[in-house]
Design a protein around this motif. Structure first.
Motif, PDB file in Angstrom:
ATOM      1  N   LEU A 113      39.889 -14.773 -51.601  1.00 44.96           N
ATOM      2  CA  LEU A 113      39.436 -13.143 -52.084  1.00 44.96           C
ATOM      3  C   LEU A 113      38.728 -12.844 -50.716  1.00 44.96           C
ATOM      4  O   LEU A 113      39.399 -11.813 -50.429  1.00 44.96           O
ATOM      5  CB  LEU A 113      38.829 -13.344 -53.434  1.00 44.96           C
ATOM      6  CG  LEU A 113      39.609 -13.104 -54.664  1.00 44.96           C
ATOM      7  CD1 LEU A 113      38.440 -13.425 -56.137  1.00 44.96           C
ATOM      8  CD2 LEU A 113      40.256 -12.454 -54.755  1.00 44.96           C
ATOM      9  N   LEU A 117      39.694 -10.437 -48.472  1.00 42.20           N
ATOM     10  CA  LEU A 117      39.188  -9.587 -48.433  1.00 42.20           C
ATOM     11  C   LEU A 117      38.891  -8.796 -47.125  1.00 42.20           C
ATOM     12  O   LEU A 117      39.040  -7.526 -46.201  1.00 42.20           O
ATOM     13  CB  LEU A 117      38.314  -8.843 -48.680  1.00 42.20           C
ATOM     14  CG  LEU A 117      36.899  -7.797 -48.955  1.00 42.20           C
ATOM     15  CD1 LEU A 117      37.599  -6.946 -49.776  1.00 42.20           C
ATOM     16  CD2 LEU A 117      35.245  -8.289 -49.665  1.00 42.20           C
ATOM     17  N   TRP A 135      35.089  -3.333 -51.589  1.00 44.14           N
ATOM     18  CA  TRP A 135      33.814  -4.327 -51.598  1.00 44.14           C
ATOM     19  C   TRP A 135      32.937  -4.965 -52.313  1.00 44.14           C
ATOM     20  O   TRP A 135      32.840  -6.213 -52.857  1.00 44.14           O
ATOM     21  CB  TRP A 135      33.184  -4.275 -50.002  1.00 44.14           C
ATOM     22  CG  TRP A 135      33.447  -4.245 -49.102  1.00 44.14           C
ATOM     23  CD1 TRP A 135      34.982  -3.661 -47.920  1.00 44.14           C
ATOM     24  CD2 TRP A 135      33.682  -6.111 -48.074  1.00 44.14           C
ATOM     25  NE1 TRP A 135      34.827  -5.058 -46.991  1.00 44.14           N
ATOM     26  CE2 TRP A 135      34.727  -5.676 -47.289  1.00 44.14           C
ATOM     27  CE3 TRP A 135      32.852  -7.297 -48.680  1.00 44.14           C
ATOM     28  CZ2 TRP A 135      34.300  -6.838 -46.802  1.00 44.14           C
ATOM     29  CZ3 TRP A 135      33.028  -8.314 -48.019  1.00 44.14           C
ATOM     30  CH2 TRP A 135      33.673  -8.071 -47.000  1.00 44.14           C
ATOM     31  N   VAL A 138      35.313  -6.798 -54.974  1.00 45.79           N
ATOM     32  CA  VAL A 138      35.605  -8.014 -54.540  1.00 45.79           C
ATOM     33  C   VAL A 138      34.111  -8.616 -55.341  1.00 45.79           C
ATOM     34  O   VAL A 138      33.516 -10.032 -55.402  1.00 45.79           O
ATOM     35  CB  VAL A 138      35.480  -8.294 -53.407  1.00 45.79           C
ATOM     36  CG1 VAL A 138      36.249  -9.784 -53.376  1.00 45.79           C
ATOM     37  CG2 VAL A 138      37.654  -7.411 -53.048  1.00 45.79           C
ATOM     38  N   CYS A 142      33.740 -11.887 -57.225  1.00 48.25           N
ATOM     39  CA  CYS A 142      32.860 -13.319 -56.175  1.00 48.25           C
ATOM     40  C   CYS A 142      32.039 -13.972 -57.651  1.00 48.25           C
ATOM     41  O   CYS A 142      31.860 -15.239 -57.612  1.00 48.25           O
ATOM     42  CB  CYS A 142      32.855 -13.214 -55.064  1.00 48.25           C
ATOM     43  SG  CYS A 142      33.880 -12.438 -53.911  1.00 48.25           S
TER      44      CYS A 142
END
Length: 371
Positions: A113, A117, A135, A138, A142
Motif C-alpha cells: 500500500l 501510494l 494519504w 491509507v 496501514c
C-alpha cells in the motif's frame, strides 16, 4: 535591393555547404567519451582493468558457484560461491522482522500500500486536494493493519513490528511531517521578528550540530523523563519524533538557500500587486525556491531513508536488525554477506528510484533550462 538579398542568400547557402558534417559512429563516440585526452584514456584503461579482474570473480561468486537449493546452512559450507538459499529461507524474517509469522500478510500488504501510494502521488496528474484525503485514509488503514485489535485482527504491539515496513514508515512519515516543518523553520529564520528568528536559528543549529544517534538516544532515554509518572510514549513514536526533528532542521537550511536565490524583484513585484506576506510566499516565492532546492532536498530524503538503519541502537527491528536476527539462527550462521547484499539491493532500488524521479521533476519544471 533584390540583388543584395540574392547575394546574401547565396552566401548563406555557401556557408551551409562548407559546414563540417556531424561526427557519428562508434569510433567517434569512443574517442569523444573515453579517449578524449590522455587523462580520459588513463581513466578508461584503469576502469577496464578493474572490470576485467572483478566481473568474472563476482559472477563466479554470485551465480556460477552459488548454491540455490540448500535446505540448511551446513549444505552450503562447501559451496565456493554465495548461498542464496539463506535468502530464500529467511526473506520473511528479513523483510518483516519478528512480526507474528502467521500474520505477516499484514505488513506485506502495508508495504504494498505504501509503495503504491508513493507511485500514485508521484504522478503529476494526480496532484490535487483529493490526494491529501487519500494519504489520510491509507495511513489509517496501514495503522489498523499493523496494530490490529479491530475487525477480527489480532493485536500486535509495535515492539514486534520490523523489517522493510518499519524502514518505510519511519522514512515516509518522517519526510511528510518534517518537510512543512522545515519550510516554516526556513521562513522563521528569515523573519523580521527577532524572537521567531532567534528560536528558529537555535533549533536549526542545535539539531544540525549533533549526530542523529544522539537524537535517537535522547528520544529513547530522555523523552520519557518529561512525562508524568505512569504515562509513557511508544518507542516507535519516539524514534519517529527523532527522525522528524533531525530531518526538519536540514530541510530548513536547504529551503533557506532556495529562498535566498530568489531575486528581490520577485518580492517587490508581489508587494506591488497588494499580496500579503503569506500570499507572496505561497504563490510567488516558495514555488520558485522549492524548484531550486529539489536536488538537495532529494539528497536529504535519500540520506534519511538509509539513516533509519540507525534505529537499531534503540532496539527497533528495522531492515538491518531483522537481517541480524535472521543470521542468529544456528542453522544459517556465517552468511552475513548474502544477507547484507540482499538488503543492500533493497536500499539501492528505493534510493535509485528517488534519484531518477528527482531528475524527472527537474526536467518537468525546466530547472536550469537555457534559452
Amino acid at each position: 535591393m533584390t540583388e543584395k538579398i540574392s547575394v546574401h542568400t547565396e552566401s548563406v547557402h555557401s556557408y551551409n555547404s562548407v559546414k563540417p558534417p556531424a561526427q557519428k559512429g562508434v569510433w567517434c563516440w569512443l574517442k569523444n567519451n573515453l579517449f578524449a585526452s590522455p587523462a580520459h584514456t588513463l581513466a578508461t584503461i584503469l576502469a577496464l582493468w578493474f572490470l576485467l579482474f572483478s566481473i568474472p570473480a563476482l559472477l563466479e561468486w554470485a551465480w556460477f558457484g552459488a548454491n540455490f537449493s540448500a535446505n540448511t546452512g551446513s549444505e552450503c559450507q562447501q559451496t565456493v560461491g554465495a548461498c542464496w538459499s539463506f535468502v530464500e529461507h529467511k526473506y520473511r524474517m528479513i523483510l518483516w522482522g519478528i512480526y507474528p509469522f502467521d500474520e505477516q500478510w499484514r505488513p506485506f500488504l502495508v508495504t504494498v500500500l505504501l509503495i503504491v501510494l508513493i507511485i500514485y502521488s508521484a504522478i503529476p496528474r494526480f496532484w490535487n486536494k483529493a490526494l491529501v484525503f487519500i494519504w489520510i485514509a491509507v495511513m489509517a488503514i496501514c495503522w489498523l493493519l499493523m496494530q490490529g485489535g479491530l475487525f477480527s485482527l489480532s493485536f500486535v504491539e509495535t515492539a514486534k513490528w520490523g523489517g522493510l515496513t518499519i524502514t518505510l514508515i519511519l522514512s515516509i512519515f518522517g519526510i511528510l511531517v518534517a518537510t512543512p516543518l522545515g519550510i516554516l523553520l526556513a521562513l522563521g529564520r528569515r523573519s523580521d521578528m527577532p524572537l521567531i528568528r532567534s528560536l528558529s536559528i537555535i533549533y536549526i543549529e542545535l539539531v544540525r550540530g549533533v549526530p542523529f544517534i544522539s537524537l535517537l538516544f535522547m528520544a529513547s532515554v530522555m523523552v520519557p523523563l518529561f512525562f508524568p509518572e505512569g504515562v509513557t510514549m511508544n518507542k516507535l513514536l519516539r524514534a519517529q519524533l527523532a527522525v522528524i526533528v533531525y530531518v526538519s532542521a536540514y530541510i530548513a537550511e536547504v529551503v533557506r538557500g532556495g529562498l535566498q536565490s530568489i531575486p528581490k524583484g520577485q518580492f517587490e513585484g508581489a508587494a506591488s500587486l497588494g499580496l500579503s506576506y503569506w500570499q507572496t510566499m505561497r504563490l510567488v516565492i516558495l514555488p520558485q525556491a522549492l524548484k531550486v532546492a529539489i536536488p538537495p532536498l532529494v539528497s536529504i530524503f535519500i540520506s534519511i531513508f538509509k539513516d533509519t538503519s540507525l534505529v537499531v541502537i534503540i532496539g527497533i527491528y528495522d531492515l538491518t536488525l531483522s537481517a541480524k536476527v535472521a543470521l542468529a539462527d544456528p542453522q544459517w550462521q556465517g552468511f552475513s554477506v548474502e544477507a547484507y547484499v540482499f538488503i543492500g539491493c533493497i536500499y539501492f532500488v528505493f534510493c535509485y528510484a528517488m534519484s531518477r524521479y528527482s531528475q524527472y521533476i527537474e526536467r518537468r519544471l525546466d530547472i536550469g533550462k537555457q534559452h
